[in-house]
Design an enzyme around this catalytic site. Structure first.
Site, mmCIF file in Angstrom:
data_model
loop_
_atom_site.group_PDB
_atom_site.id
_atom_site.type_symbol
_atom_site.label_atom_id
_atom_site.label_comp_id
_atom_site.label_asym_id
_atom_site.label_seq_id
_atom_site.Cartn_x
_atom_site.Cartn_y
_atom_site.Cartn_z
ATOM 1 N N ASP A 1 0.847 -1.197 0.000
ATOM 2 C CA ASP A 1 0.000 0.000 0.000
ATOM 3 C C ASP A 1 0.883 1.247 0.000
ATOM 4 O O ASP A 1 0.654 2.192 -0.764
ATOM 5 C CB ASP A 1 -0.922 -0.018 1.217
ATOM 6 C CG ASP A 1 -1.775 1.231 1.334
ATOM 7 O OD1 ASP A 1 -2.503 1.550 0.377
ATOM 8 O OD2 ASP A 1 -1.713 1.891 2.390
ATOM 9 N N GLY A 2 1.908 1.240 0.828
ATOM 10 C CA GLY A 2 2.830 2.374 0.889
ATOM 11 C C GLY A 2 3.641 2.522 -0.380
ATOM 12 O O GLY A 2 3.852 3.641 -0.871
#
Length: 137
Positions: free
Chosen positions: A26-27
């Site tokens: 996600d990051g």
């Protein structure tokens, strides 16, 4: 340790849950989107967050992931399926269960590729997704 240029072994990566990979991915995905927005002049400072959300929200990820599914190797497909089939506690508002599972699968794949140090492959898949975004948004 250099956390920007990783090359973790299969044993290390194998000990990380699909949701752990998704958390990392996600990051990675959000950083790539933010970089893409800045480099392509797609938003002003005031609108950068709103523009980024447009691409990183689960429904958008679910739409864009279809651009890369035919490109995935068997091993990448297995990671994607593992992420898609992981049990999540809740689904965010504005996303269907299917969209959330597709987004989690994409994020798992991006986390896995990042940990393996496969930045060229990440860029290749991301570019294919952003080409799709030009038609989808």
């Amino acid at each position: 340790m250099d956390y920007f240029h990783l090359s973790a072994g299969q044993d290390t990566i194998g000990r990380i849950s699909a949701l752990g990979l998704a958390h990392l991915g996600d990051g990675v995905y959000e950083l790539m989107v933010r970089s893409w927005l800045c480099l392509h002049g797609k938003a002003t400072n005031a609108g950068l967050h709103k523009a980024a959300v447009k691409y990183v929200a689960a429904p958008a990820q679910a739409r864009l992931v279809h651009a890369i599914l035919p490109l995935l190797t068997e091993e990448e497909q297995a990671v994607y399926r593992r992420g898609r089939n992981s049990h999540t506690a809740a689904v965010p508002r504005g996303a269907s269960v299917g969209e959330y599972h597709a987004a989690t699968a994409l994020e798992s794949l991006f986390g896995w590729l990042y940990l393996r140090g496969e930045t060229d492959r990440l860029n290749e898949l991301f570019e294919a997704m952003m080409e799709e975004a030009a038609h989808a948004f």
